[in-house]
Every structure is written in C-alpha cells, then in structure tokens.
Design an enzyme around this catalytic site. Sequence first.
Site, PDB file in Angstrom:
ATOM      1  N   ASP A  46       0.859  -1.192   0.000  1.00  0.00           N
ATOM      2  CA  ASP A  46       0.000   0.000   0.000  1.00  0.00           C
ATOM      3  C   ASP A  46       0.890   1.236   0.000  1.00  0.00           C
ATOM      4  OD1 ASP A  46      -2.061   1.765   0.146  1.00  0.00           O
ATOM      5  OD2 ASP A  46      -2.782   1.136   2.117  1.00  0.00           O
ATOM      6  N   ALA A  47       1.258   1.671  -1.203  1.00  0.00           N
ATOM      7  CA  ALA A  47       2.162   2.813  -1.344  1.00  0.00           C
ATOM      8  C   ALA A  47       1.519   3.984  -2.076  1.00  0.00           C
ATOM      9  CB  ALA A  47       3.434   2.395  -2.082  1.00  0.00           C
ATOM     10  N   LYS A  48       0.394   3.749  -2.741  1.00  0.00           N
ATOM     11  CA  LYS A  48      -0.376   4.795  -3.433  1.00  0.00           C
ATOM     12  C   LYS A  48       0.506   5.638  -4.356  1.00  0.00           C
ATOM     13  CE  LYS A  48      -3.730   5.045   0.334  1.00  0.00           C
ATOM     14  NZ  LYS A  48      -3.055   4.113   1.275  1.00  0.00           N
ATOM     15  N   ARG A  49       1.312   4.973  -5.152  1.00  0.00           N
ATOM     16  CA  ARG A  49       2.219   5.682  -6.046  1.00  0.00           C
ATOM     17  C   ARG A  49       1.461   6.291  -7.221  1.00  0.00           C
ATOM     18  NH1 ARG A  49       5.589   5.926  -2.127  1.00  0.00           N
ATOM     19  NH2 ARG A  49       7.254   4.386  -2.025  1.00  0.00           N
ATOM     20  N   THR A  63      -0.955  -0.471  -4.601  1.00  0.00           N
ATOM     21  CA  THR A  63      -1.971   0.575  -4.744  1.00  0.00           C
ATOM     22  C   THR A  63      -1.373   1.759  -5.502  1.00  0.00           C
ATOM     23  OG1 THR A  63      -1.401   1.524  -2.579  1.00  0.00           O
ATOM     24  CG2 THR A  63      -3.212  -0.082  -2.659  1.00  0.00           C
TER      25      THR A  63
END
Length: 255
Positions: free
Chosen positions: A55-58, A91
């Site tokens: 879950d890094a939302k890059r 993510t």
Amino acid sequence: AIRAFVRGVLDAVAGEVPCVKFQSACFERYGHEGVRAYHELVSAAGEMGLLVIGDAKRGDIGISAAHYAAGCLEDLPIEGGGKLRGPDALTVSPYLGDDALEPFLEAAGRTGRGLFVLVRTSNPGGDRVQNLELMRGGTVALAVARMVAEVGSSTLGEHGYSLVGAVVGATKPQDAAALRAAMPAQVFLVPGFGAQGGTADDVRACFKPDGTGAIITASRSVLFAYERTGECDWQGAIRRAAIEMKRQVRDALGG
C-alpha cells in the site's frame, strides 16, 4: 521492534487470512532501515503463502512512474545474491490520468502482479473531490471507475477478473453498488472496516453475487485488538480479531 512486531502479526494470522496489506509509509518514516524492513517482511509474508499488497499509493508519469513501478513491484536483488520477493499487488493513484497508469500496468503484467487503483477512498475528505457531480453526469469517482474498467479490460484472467483492481472504501456503502456495476471485472480492495467505522453490512455490495470480487482489510481493529481487550497474549488477540472479522463478513454474505 518493527520487524519483531510485524513478524509476530504474520505468524498470528497465517492460516486464517489469505492476504495481508503493508502500509509502506509506516516503514518509510524510519529511513533506509525502515525500507529494508519493509522489503524483508513483504518477502517473508510471501514465503509464508500469504498474498501481499504493497500500500504505497504511487502516482507519477513517464520515466518516474516506471521507476516507481519497478521499485515497488519487482523482486529486489540483495547483496551476496538472491532476491527479496516483491508484493503481489500495489496501490496506485489515478489522478494524473490513464497514461500515468501505463508504466505500472506494464510492470504488473511483466512480473505477474496486480494493481489497485484509488477510486473511492474511505477518508471523509475524499468526498470533496470524489463525490463532485460532473456536467456530463455521474461523479468524479464514477468517472475514475469507468477509466479503471477500460484500462483493465485487456488484462482479464481465466476467472474474468482484471489484474487492475480498485480501492473502494467500506465507509462509502452508498456508492458501492454503482461502482461494482461500473467495474464488474475489478477485484475491490476495501479499506475502512473496523476502526474507521465500516461494517460487514457496508461491504456487502462490494462483492459480486457469487461472493467473490472483494478483499476486506482491517488494520487497527485487528493489529491492536490486545489493547482493546487487555489481553497479555497479544498474538492470540490479533488472531481472534481476524477470525471474528471473517465471521462477520461471511455472515453478511449469507454464510
């Protein structure tokens, strides 16, 4: 301390859950040692047979996005030979457009991984953007959902799901049915269960009629269950909280 705690959590839930989600920010704040711990623990979870979501939302464009995709999805070479396994999915943010998703899509396809695109997030402030009505009809979130369905349409697997999934918060049950209709081939990653207020009834519409198509995640309500119960056996408290969460979701889906 981070390594010991997270490894203890993994030991507690292995065999009870199919998937775990690592919040990259919780490790990145501790600099290079935290990032190292993240990669080591992601790899360890994979070796335990757990599916792992990073879950890094890059989100970026062009070569920057390609570097993020490689760094977040590919296996990591280590000194002395060998590799640490990368996560099974990542993510990503869609708000730079579909071309910004292409490097992540290419890396995911090449490495056999998946993506979860932010569509309807669980935080209250997301309403200010995602719930805006568009002149052509529908909301920003619905427009993003249609983009996700289009981008993922070329990557359908044998069970009819795309490697491009969608993040849809458990705290937005009023939108889940419309988003599911717009994204029939997407697996939903559903945060917000438990401490953020999402319930088993709230997440029911994220599933398809056959009971597939959604991964429900809980963080604080499971990880810190021992604080709520006052138990000394913190791993046992975590395991029991995970089992109870499963029961609630299963019951909401009719068993």
